[in-house]
Scaffold this motif. Structure first.
Motif, PDB file in Angstrom:
ATOM      1  N   LEU A   1      -2.676  -1.674  -3.440  1.00  0.00           N
ATOM      2  CA  LEU A   1      -3.575  -0.724  -3.008  1.00  0.00           C
ATOM      3  C   LEU A   1      -3.358   0.494  -2.681  1.00  0.00           C
ATOM      4  N   GLY A   2      -4.550   1.646  -3.271  1.00  0.00           N
ATOM      5  CA  GLY A   2      -4.242   2.695  -3.664  1.00  0.00           C
ATOM      6  C   GLY A   2      -4.532   3.193  -2.153  1.00  0.00           C
ATOM      7  N   GLY A   3      -3.243   3.717  -1.173  1.00  0.00           N
ATOM      8  CA  GLY A   3      -3.390   3.755   0.461  1.00  0.00           C
ATOM      9  C   GLY A   3      -4.128   2.492   1.155  1.00  0.00           C
TER      10      GLY A   3
ATOM     11  N   MET B   1      -6.206   7.598  -0.989  1.00  0.00           N
ATOM     12  CA  MET B   1      -6.367   8.733  -2.247  1.00  0.00           C
ATOM     13  C   MET B   1      -7.298   7.716  -3.211  1.00  0.00           C
ATOM     14  N   GLU B   2      -7.286   6.158  -3.153  1.00  0.00           N
ATOM     15  CA  GLU B   2      -8.004   5.367  -3.893  1.00  0.00           C
ATOM     16  C   GLU B   2      -9.337   4.839  -3.363  1.00  0.00           C
TER      17      GLU B   2
ATOM     18  N   MET C   1       0.879  -0.934  -0.106  1.00  0.00           N
ATOM     19  CA  MET C   1      -0.231   0.118  -0.313  1.00  0.00           C
ATOM     20  C   MET C   1       1.032   1.381  -0.106  1.00  0.00           C
TER      21      MET C   1
END
Ligand code: FES
Ligand code: FES
Lengths: 155, 697
Positions: B385-387, B337-338, B67
């Protein structure tokens, strides 16, 4: 439904979608170009930034009808082989953390360097202020832009 | 596949050949919740693999989620070090969720590296020894005349064989016992600034996050949820939504009304046309004011005691000087962010899921439960993972996709809008803190009492509240209140809010004692050498005590969390209009042996920015049972022009391996508030910092 023709990453594309569909979703869902990201849908975050006729544009609030006959460049079209100076600089500075915001960061920076090949920190800040990164890669973004511009910056 | 008996007492490695084409080691990496289990010698379930093929390519497969913390690079680095691998030939793969095959895969608590350090090294060292034996056998020489180096085995005569040519033989040689790990002074890869292996894919759009998954025949869905926490659908009219171009179907699922369409945009548009009546439930009138009031009320009486030493009450009563204060930590949101999303393809007898998650097995179990399928019929593919930040430890977004796919009988991607994501988060608990401290006649603390009231669970509310200082009498007690607001783990969890409270109040005590806040802490940390060292390094590097420009104040704070000790010094000033400017942040970090200093610095910076957003910007508030904030305009995060200068100093350390994704975060809020006090004389006891409160009249 409208039939819209545009050039995406150098290729002519005709899409049949509702005229008000934002460019973002045409890129992602119709054309399968998923490098451009959805972060807010409301022009707040910059994750969806692409170039329309060379200008940094928030694709989440840009209706596809506005793109008729225009040239769109996405992160996938920046370079096929990681050879764009910004991509090289991004790799050298190892900028991304999660990476989700990075397409928008790079496309914004690319537009900035077209207008201003040697930006100062202040100019970078002004151009990049509204491109959010939740992981906090900001110091590296700044360094990478300077690196790509081939100069050292300073406030 | 031939399998040899395992070699270690802990029984965590298996050696096999890959269909005659190389060497495969399967091994086990404990997760935080599993350490106890591992110690009891549960059945071996590998969750990591090391493969060397005949071309010498070393592939490490790890069951951890990437992430942005660099785990897909740091874990291979640890293996490669002991393996004496050629780093250019090292590749990494991510494992998919499997109930028995992988052991635990959960990613949280900054635990990936610190929990796996030993086993990753042992696996690499075991493979190295096997390759040396294979070379010795091939050459017919004594293995003591051979050594491993940069992807090859070298004989004392100078001849060498690359790993690729030895891998198949290595799978058949006798396994060595008690492999020796390298002396850290001989490390060639660990401690180096190596770029992350996945970086190139993140600069050309190739990286696949959950959002980017495309499955043949996949539809897109967006769900209208109860705006009020705990609300349920009473009735709904989908006729207009169904008439929206591109919309294929509308179905009711547990979490609300799902609109299914042939594009994300069409699903969003269809949602706007829904008309839903909600049964708003018991929290329809919940508000931030009511929550704070109830917490304050609860804090009037003694809660359940979480930790204590001596008799704090009597010591306080007998103290020469007493200090009291109330601190407020707000609700804050993760805002990865995602936004949350998941793809599920439910069939009659099985289910496949693609999801950016920190908890693949929980998603898998939940899907099996929802579908009434055996767990092994559910396959979970973990995407990038976008965060994460703790948000993706939850499973709600996964269940959404499973339910919608089941209802429509087709693969579907459920996407949360940013508004959904912000308004249906599992927030960090808001806490009301009553602090009481007593000083003796020389100004040293003799009593410390901390009462906490907050929503969620005791662990989330209380963790990190025990003061690290040598105070002979202290007590922490707490109350937990159910408020209807979902509460969860937020990057660095309890220490993120308790670090603020404890490190601010100790500063108050130092000032009440008229002692220097650094020296005061230092004196009280005599029994915590690691944290004291971090404190000293931060102070020294920051030039503690040296004069500053007029109006600039310096603040310090030190917090030990997730196995690492971090101290930070902040230099800040307050403008006439009350706005805060941070001039410099100096961090000193002791996280034990260093895997990748570059990643470490990035994580410390990232943790600091993450915290500063919550300290300097907005909080989550509740009105009419709903989250008020909805997007980045009313829940703002730090921007590039606001990014302060951060200097990270890594303390050479022989301590055990600590985490790094979270520990940089807790000290920054108190160090900043302490700096604001030094600069302005105003003590911030309520976050986020509001310029109006700091405005000079
Ligand atoms: S998604 Fe377009 S600005 Fe955020
Ligand atoms: S790298 Fe994660 S949001 Fe920017």
């Amino acid at each position: 439904m409208a039939s819209i023709t545009l050039i995406v990453n150098g290729k002519k594309q005709t899409v049949e979608v509702a005229a008000e569909t934002p460019l973002l979703w045409v890129l992602r869902d119709t054309l399968g170009l998923t490098g451009t990201k959805y972060g807010c849908g409301a022009a707040h975050c910059g994750s969806c930034t692409v170039h329309v006729n060379g200008e940094a544009t928030r694709s989440c609030v840009t209706p596809i009808e506005y793109c008729e006959g225009k040239t769109v460049t996405t992160i996938e079209g920046l370079s096929a082989d990681l050879s764009h100076p910004l991509q090289k600089a991004w790799i050298q500075e190892d900028v991304p953390q999660c990476g989700y915001c990075q397409s928008g960061q790079i496309m914004s920076a690319a537009a900035l360097l077209i207008q201003n090949p040697h930006p100062t920190d202040k100019i970078i800040d002004d151009a990049m202020r509204s491109i959010l990164c939740r992981c906090g890669t900001y110091p590296r973004i700044r360094r990478a832009i300077h690196l790509a511009a081939g100069q050292k910056g300073g406030k | 596949m031939s399998t040899q008996p395992s070699l270690s007492r802990r029984d965590f490695i298996k050696i096999s050949s890959v269909a005659g084409a190389g060497l495969l080691l399967s091994f086990y990496l404990p997760s935080k919740d599993e350490l106890a289990l591992a110690a009891t010698g549960e059945a071996f379930a590998p969750n990591a693999w090391l493969k060397i093929d005949n071309d010498g390519i070393v592939t490490i497969t790890v069951a951890r989620s990437e992430m942005g913390q660099g785990v897909l690079t740091s874990m291979p680095m640890i293996v490669a070090e002991e393996l004496e691998a050629d780093w250019k030939k090292v590749r990494v793969e991510q494992a998919n969720a499997h109930p028995t095959k992988y052991g635990s895969m959960s990613t949280g608590g900054s635990f990936s590296v610190r929990g796996s350090w030993q086993n990753l090294r042992t696996a690499g060292a075991t493979a190295r020894e096997l390759l040396i034996s294979a070379a010795a056998q091939t050459w017919g020489v004594d293995r003591s005349t051979c050594r491993a180096e940069n992807g090859k085995v070298v004989h004392s005569s100078g001849k060498e064989l690359p790993y690729g040519q030895l891998a198949s033989t290595a799978a058949t040689v006798h396994a060595p016992t008690g492999v020796r790990l390298k002396d850290p002074k001989d490390f060639k890869i660990l401690g180096k600034r190596l770029p992350k292996l996945d970086t190139p894919s993140k600069v050309n759009g190739a990286a696949k996050f959950g959002m980017d998954i495309r499955v043949p025949g996949m539809l897109f869905s967006s769900i209208e949820r109860s705006p009020v926490f705990g609300g349920k659908v009473k009735s709904f009219d989908a006729s207009k939504a169904k008439a929206t171009p591109g919309v294929r179907d509308v179905v009711q699922v547990d979490s609300g009304i799902a609109v299914i369409a042939n594009s994300t945009w069409a699903a969003f548009q269809g949602r706007k046309e829904l008309s839903v009546q909600w049964d708003e439930g018991q929290y329809a009138n919940q508000s931030s004011e009511a929550i704070w009031q109830s917490l304050e009320e609860m804090a009037k009486s003694r809660g359940s005691v979480d930790d204590y030493e001596g008799d704090a009450e009597s010591a306080l009563a007998g103290a020469a000087k007493q200090v009291e204060a109330v601190y407020y930590a707000p609700l804050v949101a993760h805002v990865t962010m995602e936004p949350m999303n998941c793809v599920a393809d439910v069939r009659s007898d099985r289910c496949e899921i693609w999801v950016p998650t920190q908890s693949p097995q929980q998603i898998q179990n939940e899907a099996a439960r929802i579908l009434g399928l055996p767990v092994d019929k559910v396959r979970v593919n973990v995407t990038l993972l976008g965060g994460g930040f703790g948000r993706r430890l939850q499973t709600d977004y996964g269940s959404d996709a499973v339910r919608v796919s089941k209802a429509i009988g087709a693969p579907v991607q459920v996407i949360w809008t940013r508004e959904d994501d912000m308004q249906h988060d599992w927030y960090r608990p808001c806490t009301y803190n009553v602090l009481k401290g007593g000083l003796d006649k020389d100004g040293w603390p003799v009593a410390w009492m901390h009462r906490i009231a907050g929503p969620g669970s005791r662990g989330l509310v209380v963790a990190g509240s025990t003061p690290p200082y040598a105070i002979p009498n202290f007590r922490v007690d707490s109350h937990i209140k159910e408020t209807g607001v979902p509460i969860g783990a937020w990057r660095s969890v309890g220490p993120s809010q308790n670090g603020f409270v404890v490190e601010s109040f100790i500063d108050e005590l130092a000032h009440a004692a008229k002692k220097d806040p650094f020296e005061f802490r230092r004196h009280l940390l005599s029994k915590s050498p690691r944290l004291r060292r971090a404190l000293e390094v931060a102070a020294e590097k920051a030039g503690w005590g040296k004069p500053l420009p007029a109006g600039v104040g310096r603040g310090i704070a030190a917090v030990e969390s997730f196995g690492s000790a971090v101290a930070e010094v902040v230099e800040a000033s307050v403008a006439k209009d009350g706005s805060v400017k941070i001039h410099r942040i100096v961090a000193a970090v002791d996280c034990g042996p260093i895997v990748n200093p570059d990643t470490l610095e990035a994580q410390v910076e990232g943790g600091i920015v993450y915290s500063l957003s919550s300290v300097l910007k907005d909080e989550i508030t509740i009105a009419k049972g709903r989250t008020v904030q909805s997007n980045f305009d009313d829940y703002r995060i730090l921007t590039i022009d606001e990014m302060p200068k951060v200097e990270t100093h890594i303390i050479p350390s022989t301590e055990s391996v600590g985490g790094i994704g979270e520990p940089g975060l807790p000290p920054v809020a108190p160090a900043l508030c302490n700096a604001i006090f030094a600069a302005s004389g105003i003590r911030v006891r309520r976050l986020p910092i509001k310029p109006a409160d700091l405005k000079k009249s």
